[in-house]
Design a protein around this motif. Structure first.
Motif, PDB file in Angstrom:
ATOM      1  N   MET A 194     -59.605  35.443 -35.778  1.00  0.00           N
ATOM      2  CA  MET A 194     -59.188  34.681 -37.039  1.00  0.00           C
ATOM      3  C   MET A 194     -59.883  35.418 -38.267  1.00  0.00           C
ATOM      4  O   MET A 194     -59.568  35.465 -39.526  1.00  0.00           O
ATOM      5  CB  MET A 194     -59.619  33.095 -37.221  1.00  0.00           C
ATOM      6  CG  MET A 194     -59.308  32.593 -38.124  1.00  0.00           C
ATOM      7  SD  MET A 194     -59.317  30.745 -38.063  1.00  0.00           S
ATOM      8  CE  MET A 194     -57.548  30.446 -37.525  1.00  0.00           C
ATOM      9  N   ARG A 195     -60.634  36.377 -37.879  1.00  0.00           N
ATOM     10  CA  ARG A 195     -61.090  37.263 -39.028  1.00  0.00           C
ATOM     11  C   ARG A 195     -60.050  37.833 -39.887  1.00  0.00           C
ATOM     12  O   ARG A 195     -60.064  37.824 -41.301  1.00  0.00           O
ATOM     13  CB  ARG A 195     -61.920  38.453 -38.539  1.00  0.00           C
ATOM     14  CG  ARG A 195     -62.418  39.397 -39.319  1.00  0.00           C
ATOM     15  CD  ARG A 195     -63.704  38.730 -40.275  1.00  0.00           C
ATOM     16  NE  ARG A 195     -64.689  38.067 -39.302  1.00  0.00           N
ATOM     17  CZ  ARG A 195     -65.764  38.590 -38.578  1.00  0.00           C
ATOM     18  NH1 ARG A 195     -65.804  40.022 -38.724  1.00  0.00           N
ATOM     19  NH2 ARG A 195     -66.540  37.995 -38.134  1.00  0.00           N
ATOM     20  N   ALA A 196     -58.862  38.171 -39.333  1.00  0.00           N
ATOM     21  CA  ALA A 196     -57.494  38.876 -39.923  1.00  0.00           C
ATOM     22  C   ALA A 196     -57.169  37.944 -40.877  1.00  0.00           C
ATOM     23  O   ALA A 196     -56.914  38.252 -42.000  1.00  0.00           O
ATOM     24  CB  ALA A 196     -56.770  39.437 -39.025  1.00  0.00           C
ATOM     25  N   ASP A 197     -57.048  36.584 -40.533  1.00  0.00           N
ATOM     26  CA  ASP A 197     -56.342  35.605 -41.187  1.00  0.00           C
ATOM     27  C   ASP A 197     -57.206  35.334 -42.564  1.00  0.00           C
ATOM     28  O   ASP A 197     -56.642  35.164 -43.637  1.00  0.00           O
ATOM     29  CB  ASP A 197     -56.412  34.125 -40.307  1.00  0.00           C
ATOM     30  CG  ASP A 197     -54.857  33.953 -40.017  1.00  0.00           C
ATOM     31  OD1 ASP A 197     -54.017  34.935 -39.857  1.00  0.00           O
ATOM     32  OD2 ASP A 197     -54.437  32.984 -40.127  1.00  0.00           O
ATOM     33  N   ALA A 198     -58.619  35.195 -42.229  1.00  0.00           N
ATOM     34  CA  ALA A 198     -59.363  34.816 -43.213  1.00  0.00           C
ATOM     35  C   ALA A 198     -59.304  35.898 -44.392  1.00  0.00           C
ATOM     36  O   ALA A 198     -59.063  35.730 -45.574  1.00  0.00           O
ATOM     37  CB  ALA A 198     -60.796  34.850 -42.758  1.00  0.00           C
ATOM     38  N   ARG A 199     -59.235  37.460 -43.921  1.00  0.00           N
ATOM     39  CA  ARG A 199     -59.107  38.305 -44.917  1.00  0.00           C
ATOM     40  C   ARG A 199     -57.822  38.033 -45.476  1.00  0.00           C
ATOM     41  O   ARG A 199     -57.903  38.402 -46.886  1.00  0.00           O
ATOM     42  CB  ARG A 199     -59.103  39.679 -44.228  1.00  0.00           C
ATOM     43  CG  ARG A 199     -59.373  40.582 -45.445  1.00  0.00           C
ATOM     44  CD  ARG A 199     -59.770  42.065 -44.707  1.00  0.00           C
ATOM     45  NE  ARG A 199     -59.597  42.279 -43.238  1.00  0.00           N
ATOM     46  CZ  ARG A 199     -60.333  42.851 -42.285  1.00  0.00           C
ATOM     47  NH1 ARG A 199     -61.424  43.085 -42.587  1.00  0.00           N
ATOM     48  NH2 ARG A 199     -59.990  42.817 -41.108  1.00  0.00           N
ATOM     49  N   ARG A 200     -56.687  37.767 -45.077  1.00  0.00           N
ATOM     50  CA  ARG A 200     -55.457  37.808 -45.728  1.00  0.00           C
ATOM     51  C   ARG A 200     -55.534  36.737 -46.487  1.00  0.00           C
ATOM     52  O   ARG A 200     -55.104  36.786 -47.812  1.00  0.00           O
ATOM     53  CB  ARG A 200     -54.342  37.667 -44.564  1.00  0.00           C
ATOM     54  CG  ARG A 200     -52.963  37.232 -45.344  1.00  0.00           C
ATOM     55  CD  ARG A 200     -51.818  37.399 -44.617  1.00  0.00           C
ATOM     56  NE  ARG A 200     -51.661  36.902 -43.429  1.00  0.00           N
ATOM     57  CZ  ARG A 200     -51.507  37.454 -42.117  1.00  0.00           C
ATOM     58  NH1 ARG A 200     -51.540  38.621 -42.251  1.00  0.00           N
ATOM     59  NH2 ARG A 200     -51.197  36.607 -41.190  1.00  0.00           N
ATOM     60  N   ASN A 201     -56.141  35.703 -46.114  1.00  0.00           N
ATOM     61  CA  ASN A 201     -56.293  34.338 -47.089  1.00  0.00           C
ATOM     62  C   ASN A 201     -57.179  34.874 -48.449  1.00  0.00           C
ATOM     63  O   ASN A 201     -56.656  34.598 -49.521  1.00  0.00           O
ATOM     64  CB  ASN A 201     -56.815  33.308 -46.434  1.00  0.00           C
ATOM     65  CG  ASN A 201     -55.858  32.580 -45.764  1.00  0.00           C
ATOM     66  OD1 ASN A 201     -54.709  32.659 -45.599  1.00  0.00           O
ATOM     67  ND2 ASN A 201     -56.556  31.782 -44.703  1.00  0.00           N
ATOM     68  N   ARG A 212     -55.049  36.746 -50.522  1.00  0.00           N
ATOM     69  CA  ARG A 212     -53.808  36.029 -51.047  1.00  0.00           C
ATOM     70  C   ARG A 212     -54.430  35.098 -52.612  1.00  0.00           C
ATOM     71  O   ARG A 212     -53.771  35.002 -53.298  1.00  0.00           O
ATOM     72  CB  ARG A 212     -53.492  34.782 -50.348  1.00  0.00           C
ATOM     73  CG  ARG A 212     -52.289  35.195 -49.527  1.00  0.00           C
ATOM     74  CD  ARG A 212     -51.650  34.091 -48.832  1.00  0.00           C
ATOM     75  NE  ARG A 212     -51.203  34.428 -47.549  1.00  0.00           N
ATOM     76  CZ  ARG A 212     -50.479  33.468 -46.819  1.00  0.00           C
ATOM     77  NH1 ARG A 212     -50.329  32.153 -47.002  1.00  0.00           N
ATOM     78  NH2 ARG A 212     -50.267  33.771 -45.465  1.00  0.00           N
ATOM     79  N   LEU A 247     -52.617  27.550 -49.946  1.00  0.00           N
ATOM     80  CA  LEU A 247     -53.744  27.063 -49.446  1.00  0.00           C
ATOM     81  C   LEU A 247     -54.352  25.862 -49.963  1.00  0.00           C
ATOM     82  O   LEU A 247     -54.008  25.490 -50.863  1.00  0.00           O
ATOM     83  CB  LEU A 247     -55.112  28.045 -49.343  1.00  0.00           C
ATOM     84  CG  LEU A 247     -54.563  29.593 -48.709  1.00  0.00           C
ATOM     85  CD1 LEU A 247     -55.690  30.638 -49.099  1.00  0.00           C
ATOM     86  CD2 LEU A 247     -54.529  29.543 -47.281  1.00  0.00           C
ATOM     87  N   THR A 298     -60.316  25.940 -48.774  1.00  0.00           N
ATOM     88  CA  THR A 298     -60.296  27.137 -48.519  1.00  0.00           C
ATOM     89  C   THR A 298     -60.660  28.016 -49.372  1.00  0.00           C
ATOM     90  O   THR A 298     -61.498  29.059 -49.293  1.00  0.00           O
ATOM     91  CB  THR A 298     -58.823  27.342 -47.882  1.00  0.00           C
ATOM     92  OG1 THR A 298     -58.509  26.757 -46.822  1.00  0.00           O
ATOM     93  CG2 THR A 298     -58.822  28.934 -47.295  1.00  0.00           C
ATOM     94  N   HIS A 327     -64.042  30.499 -49.500  1.00  0.00           N
ATOM     95  CA  HIS A 327     -64.253  32.243 -49.792  1.00  0.00           C
ATOM     96  C   HIS A 327     -65.221  32.469 -51.157  1.00  0.00           C
ATOM     97  O   HIS A 327     -65.583  33.486 -51.311  1.00  0.00           O
ATOM     98  CB  HIS A 327     -62.816  32.610 -50.098  1.00  0.00           C
ATOM     99  CG  HIS A 327     -62.052  32.865 -48.863  1.00  0.00           C
ATOM    100  ND1 HIS A 327     -62.221  33.904 -47.724  1.00  0.00           N
ATOM    101  CD2 HIS A 327     -61.277  31.913 -48.271  1.00  0.00           C
ATOM    102  CE1 HIS A 327     -61.556  33.692 -46.781  1.00  0.00           C
ATOM    103  NE2 HIS A 327     -60.946  32.607 -46.772  1.00  0.00           N
TER     104      HIS A 327
END
Lengths: 176, 176, 176, 176
Positions: free
Chosen positions: A1-8, A11, A38, A42, A46
């Motif tokens: 989920m690291r990838a998702d977090a970075r994408r978020n 965004r 989001l 969220t 971040h």
DNA sequence: AATGAATGAGCCTTCATTCAT
DNA sequence: AATGAATGAAGGCTCATTCAT
């Protein structure tokens, strides 16, 4: 989920940049989150608070600017100056300064501002030594002037201001 | 009592101008009233809401600008242009545009903007015809550019931008 | 409208006291305002933030306590002590301490706490000198103990704790 | 894996006890999980929601209290009472009651409270029959009073309140 | 007409809880 | 089974605006 977090995170930054550029600094956190697709929670995971988000935008922008300045250090000073002016006009985040306002700067931001200042100062000095940049303005004045151009919201690369600014900055031979 | 009312209205406008110029558009109605030495109620007696106050500031500023443009209609175009640029840079209320933002303009403001546009357009056309103003920019581009300069908050008459802008706008003879 | 404002302020304090006493410190500002028959805005006009409201309750309570202690200074120490214990048990706002928690005290509160401490200390000393108050506890311990009784939420004057506390504090002759 | 799960559960309970005792009931689930060296998700695997966790703490505490009461059933009533008061003052989780607040009790908790009530009632009755506990208070009043002492957060075994309470509860012979 | 108290919608932020990995 | 990212309802607070005096 690291990838998702970075994408978020990306965004969020993108949404914030866009909304701030389009609607000014009054945009709400909720709107930014929504534009990023989001929830507010969220966004706050971040960035601990609004200021942190704005700081992040400022730091990113200043980092990119510094790197751009570094990358043209070995080119003829006038070319570097022209590149700089064009680059700034092309930045959608010219508004960083208007966002941060009078808020106290983070350490990173302070350092970056210092680095950019030095790079600009050197560039101006060289350009004046080579007589391609008008010499009746101090490096500080020119830096401030460039800063104005940098911070103008809504600037675009094809803006007539770019041309006019460059022509105004260039050394004017007697009789011109 | 008419005199009192007028004085109050002027105090409000003055306070609003000062506070907006100094602290940005985030100033509250309460602060404006207090700076004017009045209660909020009185402020609202003169201006039905915040937008009305801002509109009033915009209209005043635009009126003054239009009058300035009219007053230099018979002078050599370059002189008129230089006067205009200097005048705008000297205005503490360059920020009107930033205050009104994207809000729909009142009828008066729309009309004034139109008048200023026409005056500017004429001025630019004349200056270009006389070859004192660079010709590779359309009147609209130059008007926009001036608008940028006009609206920049914090501008002062002795700003280096003034000089640079003027030099950048002036016709460049071959070889210059 | 000064009178109305004062009444409103009192309503707020009353509502806050009641709600805090009944439902604990988690009560929301909105609930307090509503219980006072007012909007949140009004609450915030009277108290800049939640802490200010709580501080005010604490200061009122402590002031009343100090005044009570002062008013019994010339009576026999045991009577004064009994009055104090009974008074505290009757206070709906025994919970002040639980409300303020570890938050930094205002200057007024600090001063009041100091005054109450001195008065209590003197009272205890006199009572011990007269042998009506058990002597195996330091004034500080007894003060702390009273404080516990003071701060217990939901205490009432007819509470059995009152009797038991007093009997426990009274000097016990040998053989008793 | 059963062993792991049990250890985790114990860690959570321990962390919750410690944090609630030290920082009050405002501690967040995230903080508890972190103090237990786990993620929130794991916490929620063991306890479906916050209330369940708090209930569990309450049930553990009440169980221990009931067992303590049972274990002294055969000792002289005054000794049993003294043991009880001392035990309660030594419990870091005297705050259970403050945590559960007015929330509806689980079946287990209700049952335990009932059991404790019966045990307390019997103890009081015996002590009064033996004339070592003052007789002018009903068993219910004394139970409530003990409950107050039990629930007071921050109580310690060497608290002066312990001594004073016990002396206050003890039968006072005429002349004492 | 002037005042400033009252109002409440809306913003920033937190945190219990859910869910994808 | 464990993790921690995502969610969104709810609370504290501000401020444009209304209204009683």
């Amino acid at each position: 989920m690291r990838a998702d977090a970075r994408r978020n995170r990306e965004r969020i930054v993108g949404a914030a940049l866009g909304l701030f550029a389009e609607h000014g600094s009054g945009v709400s956190m909720e709107e930014i989150a929504q534009a990023a697709g989001l929830g507010v929670g969220t966004l706050y995971r971040h960035f601990p608070d609004r200021r942190a988000l704005v700081e992040d935008l400022a730091v990113s922008t200043l980092t990119a600017l510094r790197d751009r300045l570094r990358s043209t250090r070995d080119r003829p000073p006038w070319d570097a100056l022209a590149d700089l002016v064009g680059y700034c006009a092309g930045q959608p985040l010219a508004l960083v300064t208007s966002l941060t306002g009078a808020a106290p700067a983070s350490e990173s931001r302070t350092r970056l501002v210092g680095e950019v200042d030095v790079l600009l100062h050197d560039l101006v000095e060289q350009a004046q030594k080579q007589r391609v940049l008008r010499g009746d303005l101090s490096p500080e004045q020119i830096a401030g002037l460039l800063n104005v151009a940098i911070c103008r919201p809504g600037a675009r690369a094809d803006d007539p201001l770019t041309t006019v600014l460059l022509d105004g900055l260039r050394t004017h031979r007697p009789g011109a």
